[in-house]
Scaffold this motif. Structure first.
Motif, PDB file in Angstrom:
ATOM      1  N   ASN A   1       0.866  -1.348   0.030  1.00  7.00           N
ATOM      2  CA  ASN A   1       0.096   0.277  -0.004  1.00  7.00           C
ATOM      3  C   ASN A   1       0.908   1.206  -0.008  1.00  7.00           C
ATOM      4  OD1 ASN A   1      -2.574  -1.368   0.004  1.00  7.00           O
ATOM      5  ND2 ASN A   1      -3.377  -0.431   1.806  1.00  7.00           N
ATOM      6  N   GLN A   2       2.037   1.061   0.790  1.00  5.96           N
ATOM      7  CA  GLN A   2       2.888   2.231   0.864  1.00  5.96           C
ATOM      8  C   GLN A   2       3.295   2.607  -0.578  1.00  5.96           C
ATOM      9  OE1 GLN A   2       5.689   1.756   4.011  1.00  5.96           O
ATOM     10  NE2 GLN A   2       4.004   0.618   4.998  1.00  5.96           N
ATOM     11  N   ARG A   3       3.845   1.603  -1.472  1.00  2.00           N
ATOM     12  CA  ARG A   3       4.510   1.912  -2.535  1.00  2.00           C
ATOM     13  C   ARG A   3       3.364   2.459  -3.545  1.00  2.00           C
ATOM     14  NH1 ARG A   3       6.840  -3.129  -1.249  1.00  2.00           N
ATOM     15  NH2 ARG A   3       5.393  -4.113  -2.716  1.00  2.00           N
ATOM     16  N   PHE A   4       2.180   1.832  -3.344  1.00  5.51           N
ATOM     17  CA  PHE A   4       0.932   2.357  -4.179  1.00  5.51           C
ATOM     18  C   PHE A   4       0.576   3.775  -4.087  1.00  5.51           C
ATOM     19  CE2 PHE A   4      -3.859   2.615  -4.285  1.00  5.51           C
ATOM     20  CZ  PHE A   4      -4.011   2.409  -5.666  1.00  5.51           C
ATOM     21  N   TYR A   5       0.602   4.097  -2.859  1.00  2.21           N
ATOM     22  CA  TYR A   5       0.201   5.602  -2.619  1.00  2.21           C
ATOM     23  C   TYR A   5       1.065   6.625  -3.041  1.00  2.21           C
ATOM     24  CZ  TYR A   5      -3.927   3.983  -0.356  1.00  2.21           C
ATOM     25  OH  TYR A   5      -5.194   3.430  -0.010  1.00  2.21           O
ATOM     26  N   GLU A   6       2.556   6.013  -2.787  1.00  4.20           N
ATOM     27  CA  GLU A   6       3.789   6.977  -3.050  1.00  4.20           C
ATOM     28  C   GLU A   6       3.927   6.937  -4.664  1.00  4.20           C
ATOM     29  OE1 GLU A   6       6.806   5.204  -0.916  1.00  4.20           O
ATOM     30  OE2 GLU A   6       5.912   5.965   1.169  1.00  4.20           O
ATOM     31  N   ALA A   7       3.585   5.921  -5.228  1.00  4.85           N
ATOM     32  CA  ALA A   7       3.755   6.093  -6.860  1.00  4.85           C
ATOM     33  C   ALA A   7       2.549   6.861  -7.439  1.00  4.85           C
ATOM     34  CB  ALA A   7       3.467   4.675  -7.349  1.00  4.85           C
ATOM     35  N   ARG A   8       1.597   7.182  -6.452  1.00 10.75           N
ATOM     36  CA  ARG A   8       0.526   8.167  -7.095  1.00 10.75           C
ATOM     37  C   ARG A   8       0.613   9.614  -6.666  1.00 10.75           C
ATOM     38  NH1 ARG A   8      -4.075   5.454  -8.738  1.00 10.75           N
ATOM     39  NH2 ARG A   8      -5.372   7.610  -8.596  1.00 10.75           N
ATOM     40  N   GLY A   9       1.819   9.860  -6.141  1.00 10.41           N
ATOM     41  CA  GLY A   9       2.318  11.213  -5.646  1.00 10.41           C
ATOM     42  C   GLY A   9       1.977  11.590  -4.339  1.00 10.41           C
ATOM     43  N   TYR A  10       1.727  10.691  -3.492  1.00 10.40           N
ATOM     44  CA  TYR A  10       1.308  10.895  -1.935  1.00 10.40           C
ATOM     45  C   TYR A  10       2.676  11.180  -1.188  1.00 10.40           C
ATOM     46  CZ  TYR A  10      -3.747  10.302  -2.599  1.00 10.40           C
ATOM     47  OH  TYR A  10      -4.974  10.410  -3.396  1.00 10.40           O
ATOM     48  N   ASN A  11       2.544  12.325  -0.497  1.00  8.86           N
ATOM     49  CA  ASN A  11       3.819  12.442   0.617  1.00  8.86           C
ATOM     50  C   ASN A  11       3.496  11.835   1.913  1.00  8.86           C
ATOM     51  OD1 ASN A  11       5.450  14.338  -1.387  1.00  8.86           O
ATOM     52  ND2 ASN A  11       3.524  15.195  -1.116  1.00  8.86           N
ATOM     53  N   ARG A  12       4.677  11.132   2.274  1.00 10.96           N
ATOM     54  CA  ARG A  12       4.400  10.595   3.878  1.00 10.96           C
ATOM     55  C   ARG A  12       4.782  11.599   4.818  1.00 10.96           C
ATOM     56  NH1 ARG A  12       7.690   5.558   6.049  1.00 10.96           N
ATOM     57  NH2 ARG A  12       7.399   6.181   8.289  1.00 10.96           N
ATOM     58  N   LEU A  13       3.648  11.606   5.715  1.00  9.52           N
ATOM     59  CA  LEU A  13       3.775  12.891   6.639  1.00  9.52           C
ATOM     60  C   LEU A  13       4.226  12.771   8.164  1.00  9.52           C
ATOM     61  CD1 LEU A  13       1.213  15.231   5.116  1.00  9.52           C
ATOM     62  CD2 LEU A  13       3.495  15.080   4.504  1.00  9.52           C
ATOM     63  N   GLY A  14       3.517  11.511   8.514  1.00  8.04           N
ATOM     64  CA  GLY A  14       3.764  11.371  10.205  1.00  8.04           C
ATOM     65  C   GLY A  14       2.977  10.113  10.481  1.00  8.04           C
ATOM     66  N   ASN A  15       3.123   9.656  11.723  1.00  4.78           N
ATOM     67  CA  ASN A  15       2.516   8.460  11.992  1.00  4.78           C
ATOM     68  C   ASN A  15       1.241   8.713  13.342  1.00  4.78           C
ATOM     69  OD1 ASN A  15       4.587   7.509  10.616  1.00  4.78           O
ATOM     70  ND2 ASN A  15       5.881   6.802  12.711  1.00  4.78           N
ATOM     71  N   ILE A  16       0.254   7.867  13.215  1.00  2.20           N
ATOM     72  CA  ILE A  16      -0.804   7.812  14.015  1.00  2.20           C
ATOM     73  C   ILE A  16      -0.937   6.383  14.506  1.00  2.20           C
ATOM     74  CG2 ILE A  16      -1.951   9.876  13.281  1.00  2.20           C
ATOM     75  CD1 ILE A  16      -3.782   8.305  11.812  1.00  2.20           C
ATOM     76  N   TYR A  17      -1.635   6.092  15.589  1.00  3.49           N
ATOM     77  CA  TYR A  17      -1.972   4.937  16.046  1.00  3.49           C
ATOM     78  C   TYR A  17      -3.334   4.524  16.331  1.00  3.49           C
ATOM     79  CZ  TYR A  17       3.068   4.603  17.129  1.00  3.49           C
ATOM     80  OH  TYR A  17       4.440   4.658  16.765  1.00  3.49           O
TER      81      TYR A  17
END
Length: 167
Positions: A134-150
């Protein structure tokens, strides 16, 4: 075809999310479980007209929730845009029997087009830290990872927040 879900779809939607949870757990991705997503949460999504279904040949192939409401868990995140006019993607799920066929892409294409058509400045979402696909999927679509939640009822591991600014 992607359309707004109705209460007649609820049993099929719940069945789909349960199949997804089981398939993810078989791959050691403990993102969803018996607590999430609950029948009550899915019913509320439908009643708010925020849950959309992907159908092919009258068979449910996937779901996605699109909302302008920001969950409290997102408050600590330093987003790229102001917390004013953002679309949030939740509970994206596709039939495990069709994983890899592009249904997730279809749902995200729909979400981003929905956001543009309705004047949102960005799309925000989270995905499980243990779900690298999923991380690769969103990053390939141009999404920027910003922080963590729980989400303690779901996992001890964090969820990564992402945002994509729409042009």
């Amino acid at each position: 075809m992607i359309r707004t879900a109705n209460l007649k779809d609820l049993a099929a939607i719940k069945s789909l999310t349960e199949a997804c949870a089981q398939s993810m757990q078989e791959k050691a991705i403990f993102q969803w479980n018996e607590h999430y997503p609950s029948l009550e949460k899915l019913r509320a999504d439908i009643e708010k007209r925020e849950l959309f279904v992907l159908e092919e040949k009258e068979e449910l192939q996937g779901i996605v929730v699109l909302t302008c409401e920001m969950d409290d868990e997102y408050l600590p995140i330093e987003w790229l845009t102001p917390n004013a006019n953002n679309l949030y993607v939740h509970r994206l799920a596709t039939d495990p029997g069709s994983w890899g066929s592009g249904n997730g892409r279809k749902l995200m294409d729909f979400a981003e087009e929905f956001a543009r058509e309705n004047g949102y400045i960005s799309v925000r979402l989270d995905t499980f830290s243990q779900n690298e696909r999923n991380q690769r999927f969103y990053e390939a679509r141009g999404y920027n990872r910003l922080g963590n939640i729980y989400f303690p009822k779901q996992s001890e591991h964090p969820f990564y927040c992402y945002e994509k600014i729409l042009q």
